[in-house]
Enzyme design. Structure first.
Site, PDB file in Angstrom:
ATOM      1  N   GLU A   1      -0.821  -8.194   5.551  1.00 18.98           N
ATOM      2  CA  GLU A   1      -0.526  -8.337   6.989  1.00 18.98           C
ATOM      3  C   GLU A   1      -1.810  -8.279   7.832  1.00 18.98           C
ATOM      4  O   GLU A   1      -1.767  -8.506   9.029  1.00 18.98           O
ATOM      5  CB  GLU A   1       0.468  -7.261   7.440  1.00 18.98           C
ATOM      6  CG  GLU A   1      -0.065  -5.840   7.552  1.00 18.98           C
ATOM      7  CD  GLU A   1      -0.339  -5.174   6.199  1.00 18.98           C
ATOM      8  OE1 GLU A   1      -0.199  -5.825   5.153  1.00 18.98           O
ATOM      9  OE2 GLU A   1      -0.715  -3.987   6.220  1.00 18.98           O
TER      10      GLU A   1
ATOM     11  N   CYS B   1       0.826  -1.208   0.000  1.00 21.64           N
ATOM     12  CA  CYS B   1       0.000   0.000   0.000  1.00 21.64           C
ATOM     13  C   CYS B   1       0.865   1.266   0.000  1.00 21.64           C
ATOM     14  O   CYS B   1       1.535   1.526  -0.983  1.00 21.64           O
ATOM     15  CB  CYS B   1      -1.004  -0.045   1.143  1.00 21.64           C
ATOM     16  SG  CYS B   1      -2.442   0.972   0.787  1.00 21.64           S
TER      17      CYS B   1
ATOM     18  N   HIS C   1      -3.325  -5.199   1.682  1.00 26.17           N
ATOM     19  CA  HIS C   1      -2.672  -5.380   2.991  1.00 26.17           C
ATOM     20  C   HIS C   1      -2.603  -6.845   3.432  1.00 26.17           C
ATOM     21  O   HIS C   1      -3.412  -7.270   4.261  1.00 26.17           O
ATOM     22  CB  HIS C   1      -3.445  -4.602   4.063  1.00 26.17           C
ATOM     23  CG  HIS C   1      -3.250  -3.129   4.001  1.00 26.17           C
ATOM     24  ND1 HIS C   1      -2.289  -2.462   4.738  1.00 26.17           N
ATOM     25  CD2 HIS C   1      -3.885  -2.189   3.267  1.00 26.17           C
ATOM     26  CE1 HIS C   1      -2.349  -1.179   4.466  1.00 26.17           C
ATOM     27  NE2 HIS C   1      -3.309  -0.983   3.580  1.00 26.17           N
TER      28      HIS C   1
HETATM   29  N1  GLN Z   1      -3.671   6.453   1.044  1.00 25.65           N
HETATM   30  C1  GLN Z   1      -2.357   6.157   1.526  1.00 25.65           C
HETATM   31  C2  GLN Z   1      -1.296   6.924   0.728  1.00 25.65           C
HETATM   32  O1  GLN Z   1      -1.594   7.452  -0.281  1.00 25.65           O
HETATM   33  C3  GLN Z   1      -2.082   4.676   1.473  1.00 25.65           C
HETATM   34  C4  GLN Z   1      -3.077   3.943   2.326  1.00 25.65           C
HETATM   35  C5  GLN Z   1      -2.548   2.696   2.953  1.00 25.65           C
HETATM   36  O2  GLN Z   1      -1.348   2.460   3.049  1.00 25.65           O
HETATM   37  N2  GLN Z   1      -3.464   1.885   3.435  1.00 25.65           N
HETATM   38  O3  GLN Z   1      -0.179   6.978   1.127  1.00 25.65           O
END
Ligand code: GLN
Length: 198
Positions: free
Chosen positions: A176, A77, A174
């Site tokens: 994890e 992410c 995610h």
């Molecule tokens: N929206 C976050 C970003 O742009 C990422 C979100 C996340 O890691 N769950 O950095």
């Protein structure tokens, strides 16, 4: 086998828990010296702008880039954003992976969702393991893969949600946060972990 988890911001603890459950030594990385002797590094989800700014403040940007040239790195992410070469905005990036990402591509926090996806490469860690249940939280999308980067998993409409380029792995969801540890086991294989982890 010793794996670091970048612990500047975000859900690094969850990664540490999965790694330890898999019998791997897991280390929280906050300073350049924490990178010594690691076989790989996970960059967690969180806020990529915050992670990037803290990496600059902690003088970690160059050490992380050098580490990444030689070693396996997986960004989940926000971590995938931080690994990329292009996030369509000005913010500190490691700039290792030849991918273009679009932040918050699914909208606001309330637009977070979970969906089963097909990930053929997971056959390598668990033959016949079936679809993978992926959790998306204000997720980015990988809008383009360039050079040696390859898409590993897509949504049904073809939008890319995981990619790999040699020893770098990016997932916009995610792993994890679920009990399914196949992605962690795949990453451990990338980092050279030979022991069979069930
Ligand atoms: N929206 C976050 C970003 O742009 C990422 C979100 C996340 O890691 N769950 O950095």
């Amino acid at each position: 086998m010793k794996i670091g988890v970048l612990a500047l911001q975000g859900d690094f603890e969850e990664h540490v828990v999965v790694l330890r459950r898999l019998g791997v030594e897991a280390v929280e990385v906050r300073l350049p010296k924490d990178l010594d002797d690691l076989n790989g590094l996970i960059i967690p989800g969180g806020e990529s702008t915050t992670i990037g700014k803290l990496a600059v403040d902690f003088k970690l940007l160059e050490p992380l880039r050098r580490f990444g040239q030689e070693n396996a790195v997986w960004g989940t992410c926000a971590g995938a954003i931080f690994l990329s070469k292009d996030a369509h905005r000005r913010q500190p990036l490691l700039g290792l992976m030849d991918i273009t990402v679009e932040r918050n591509a699914f909208g606001r926090q309330v637009a977070s969702f979970e969906v089963d996806i097909e990930v053929p490469l997971l056959e390598k860690v668990a033959p016949g393991g079936g679809p993978y249940h992926a959790v998306f939280i204000r997720a980015p999308l990988i809008v383009a893969v360039h050079g040696k980067a390859q898409a590993l998993a897509c949504l049904e409409d073809g939008r890319i949600v995981a990619a790999q380029q040699e020893h770098w792995l990016a997932t916009v969801f995610h792993p994890e946060l679920t009990a399914d540890d196949r992605f962690h086991r795949y990453f451990l294989q990338m980092a050279g972990y030979n022991k069979r982890v069930e």
